[in-house]
Design a protein around this motif. Structure first.
Motif, PDB file in Angstrom:
ATOM      1  N   ALA A 344       0.822  -1.102  -0.106  1.00 29.42           N
ATOM      2  CA  ALA A 344      -0.005   0.201   0.087  1.00 29.42           C
ATOM      3  C   ALA A 344       0.943   1.345   0.248  1.00 29.42           C
ATOM      4  O   ALA A 344       2.038   1.129   0.395  1.00 29.42           O
ATOM      5  N   ALA A 345       0.416   2.273  -0.584  1.00 30.08           N
ATOM      6  CA  ALA A 345       1.073   3.501  -0.675  1.00 30.08           C
ATOM      7  C   ALA A 345       0.483   4.806   0.013  1.00 30.08           C
ATOM      8  O   ALA A 345      -1.011   4.606  -0.119  1.00 30.08           O
ATOM      9  N   LEU A 346       1.099   5.791   0.525  1.00 34.99           N
ATOM     10  CA  LEU A 346       0.621   6.911   1.178  1.00 34.99           C
ATOM     11  C   LEU A 346       1.314   7.918   0.510  1.00 34.99           C
ATOM     12  O   LEU A 346       2.587   8.302   0.718  1.00 34.99           O
ATOM     13  N   HIS A 347       0.508   8.505  -0.500  1.00 35.77           N
ATOM     14  CA  HIS A 347       0.985  10.020  -0.991  1.00 35.77           C
ATOM     15  C   HIS A 347       0.446  11.212  -0.322  1.00 35.77           C
ATOM     16  O   HIS A 347      -0.759  11.051  -0.263  1.00 35.77           O
ATOM     17  N   THR A 348       1.287  11.964  -0.003  1.00 33.98           N
ATOM     18  CA  THR A 348       0.751  13.131   0.871  1.00 33.98           C
ATOM     19  C   THR A 348       0.473  14.342   0.077  1.00 33.98           C
ATOM     20  O   THR A 348       1.404  14.677  -1.152  1.00 33.98           O
ATOM     21  N   PHE A 349      -0.292  15.166   0.305  1.00 35.44           N
ATOM     22  CA  PHE A 349      -0.670  16.364  -0.139  1.00 35.44           C
ATOM     23  C   PHE A 349      -0.666  17.340   0.952  1.00 35.44           C
ATOM     24  O   PHE A 349      -1.751  17.881   1.460  1.00 35.44           O
ATOM     25  N   GLY A 350       0.519  17.928   1.291  1.00 42.38           N
ATOM     26  CA  GLY A 350       0.591  18.879   2.534  1.00 42.38           C
ATOM     27  C   GLY A 350      -0.259  19.969   2.543  1.00 42.38           C
ATOM     28  O   GLY A 350      -0.623  20.262   3.835  1.00 42.38           O
ATOM     29  N   ASP A 351      -0.336  20.501   1.483  1.00 42.34           N
ATOM     30  CA  ASP A 351      -0.970  22.017   1.632  1.00 42.34           C
ATOM     31  C   ASP A 351      -2.525  21.700   1.859  1.00 42.34           C
ATOM     32  O   ASP A 351      -3.034  22.453   2.532  1.00 42.34           O
ATOM     33  N   GLU A 356      -3.236  10.337   0.159  1.00 36.23           N
ATOM     34  CA  GLU A 356      -4.001   9.308  -0.836  1.00 36.23           C
ATOM     35  C   GLU A 356      -3.602   8.028  -0.594  1.00 36.23           C
ATOM     36  O   GLU A 356      -2.255   7.661  -0.668  1.00 36.23           O
ATOM     37  N   LEU A 357      -4.531   7.101  -0.133  1.00 37.00           N
ATOM     38  CA  LEU A 357      -4.183   5.888   0.186  1.00 37.00           C
ATOM     39  C   LEU A 357      -4.337   5.046  -1.268  1.00 37.00           C
ATOM     40  O   LEU A 357      -5.252   4.948  -1.878  1.00 37.00           O
ATOM     41  N   ALA A 358      -3.224   4.404  -1.839  1.00 34.59           N
ATOM     42  CA  ALA A 358      -3.102   4.096  -3.203  1.00 34.59           C
ATOM     43  C   ALA A 358      -2.346   2.816  -3.176  1.00 34.59           C
ATOM     44  O   ALA A 358      -1.636   2.218  -2.285  1.00 34.59           O
TER      45      ALA A 358
END
Length: 437
Positions: A344-351, A356-358
């Motif tokens: 599983a991956a966690l792509h972050t959007f800090g702003d 995103e759980l991807a």
């Protein structure tokens, strides 16, 4: 797919284990009940196969059933205390005779090379001897155990020399003292001491039971020594289970990488445990056989192999090797004995304080074991550590799984601006969001 020869696929899948086991040292205990039941012949064929594949073998054999039969026939009733009998001269005469007969039987069965036999063309040198030094149990709780003993020292250097020369070493449940006496030993203790003294890669204990089972009757595939302590404390101290489990726990704590509890009743147990990923018994190890961890660049090949079938079915968006390499720090993987079986991956959007759980994926053969939940829980922990306020996921196939784990449907406006701009309208993925409290 042609399935005329099902063993061919098994043989192909076993090749990583053949390579991994070559040159390794295995100590294998075959309890006396297996020999008495007639299972010895096939076990010997399996031992010969392991020897041919380059495994360094030390074989310990038990003799209790045959000794008990001989004592019954002679009208001798042994005194017992704490699971051991008091080996007086009459009992030791039977123990020594039967141990010698069993050793000779093993050596004879490991010698034939006649055509049309499983051992045709295989030459093995089988060696036994005064390789286990012993001392008397002495007087305990007022009971003099006479010639019942315990292991004092393993002549590990001598055994190593024999293994280096390609010999198969056989150890009877007997020990020898510096004063020339012979002592009756517990076979499981002989196997455990041999494994720890040699720093064996595996200790394999073939007994009645197929391993340890939980309260619901499910086989427990892997336990640490600490996890195995409760059932050990509950077992009858004189039982085979207590002897085997106790030996396994001590061996694991003293450097033996893996100890396996198997049943000799299962004709496929030995090879099935060694040459399949999941095995057939219970393994005791200090080192986790399956672990959840951060992904590394060396995992790229395994990730591609895991994801490709799901991408082909349209369940995941295809990811190139280059993209995985670039995003590797975002990934968690579940590794099982060298194979990547989940990610599983966690792509972050800090702003936007969102993540995103991807790419949540579990290998088809390992679904149903709560591994998806394990990955989700760890992703949520990582997201909270990063002070994210919400997770979102895009899916075309598994909406209900996300519903069951606290996500709710949302529209595209709920996505962070950057992810909104890259949303693939052609896939029509459902958008799901979960607040992190």
């Amino acid at each position: 797919m042609d399935t005329r020869f099902p063993f061919v696929d098994w043989f192909r899948n076993s090749s990583p284990y053949i390579n991994a086991h070559r040159g390794r040292t295995f100590v294998i205990l075959i309890e006396g009940e297996a020999m008495a039941s007639g299972r010895g012949e096939q076990l010997i064929q399996d031992l010969a196969l392991l020897h041919t594949l380059g495994v360094r073998l030390v074989v310990v054999f038990g003799i209790r059933p045959r000794v008990q039969q001989a004592l019954d026939e002679a009208g001798i009733v042994p005194r017992r205390h704490r699971g051991r009998w008091v080996a007086d001269e009459a009992i030791m005469a039977q123990v020594e005779r039967i141990a010698a007969e069993q050793r000779l039987w093993l050596e004879a069965r490991l010698s034939p090379g006649l055509p049309n036999t499983p051992l045709h063309g295989i030459e093995m040198t089988v060696v036994s001897g005064n390789l286990m030094m012993a001392k008397p149990l002495g007087v305990r709780e007022g009971i003099d155990f006479d010639h019942s003993g315990e292991v004092r020292r393993v002549r590990a250097q001598a055994i190593e020399g024999l293994l280096e020369r390609g010999s198969l070493v056989v150890l009877p449940p007997l020990g020898f003292s510096s004063t020339g006496e012979v002592f009756d030993l517990d076979a499981a203790e002989v196997a455990r001491h041999a494994a720890t003294a040699l720093g064996a890669d595996k200790l394999i204990l073939l007994g009645e039971a197929s391993g340890l089972f939980d309260r619901s009757g499910q086989l427990q595939r892997q336990l640490t020594p600490a996890e195995a302590e409760p059932p050990l404390q509950q077992a009858d101290p004189s039982s085979e289970l207590a002897r085997h489990l106790g030996a396994a726990c001590v061996a694991a704590r003293h450097g033996v990488a893996r100890t396996h509890l198997l049943s000799w009743h299962d004709h496929d147990a030995l090879l099935g445990e060694l040459f399949t990923r999941d095995g057939v018994g219970t393994m005791i190890t200090e080192h986790r056989y399956e672990q959840l961890r951060l992904a590394e660049l060396g995992d790229i090949g395994g990730l591609l192999e895991l994801l490709e079938p799901l991408e082909r079915r349209g369940m995941l968006v295809p990811r190139s090797r280059e993209r995985l390499e670039y995003e590797i720090d975002d990934y968690l993987v579940i590794e099982r004995d060298g194979m990547i079986i989940g990610c599983a991956a966690l792509h972050t959007f800090g702003d936007a304080k969102m993540g995103e759980l991807a790419c949540v994926a579990v290998h088809d053969d390992y679904r149903g074991g709560a591994r998806g939940e394990l990955l989700l829980a760890e992703i949520e922990r990582r997201a909270r550590r990063l002070s994210l306020s919400a997770l979102f996921a895009l899916t075309t196939h598994t909406t209900h799984w996300f519903f069951e784990h606290g996500f709710r449907l949302a529209d595209i406006e709920a996505l962070p601006p950057l992810r909104r701009d890259t949303y693939n309208h052609a896939r029509k993925s459902k958008i799901l969001v979960k607040a992190l409290t």
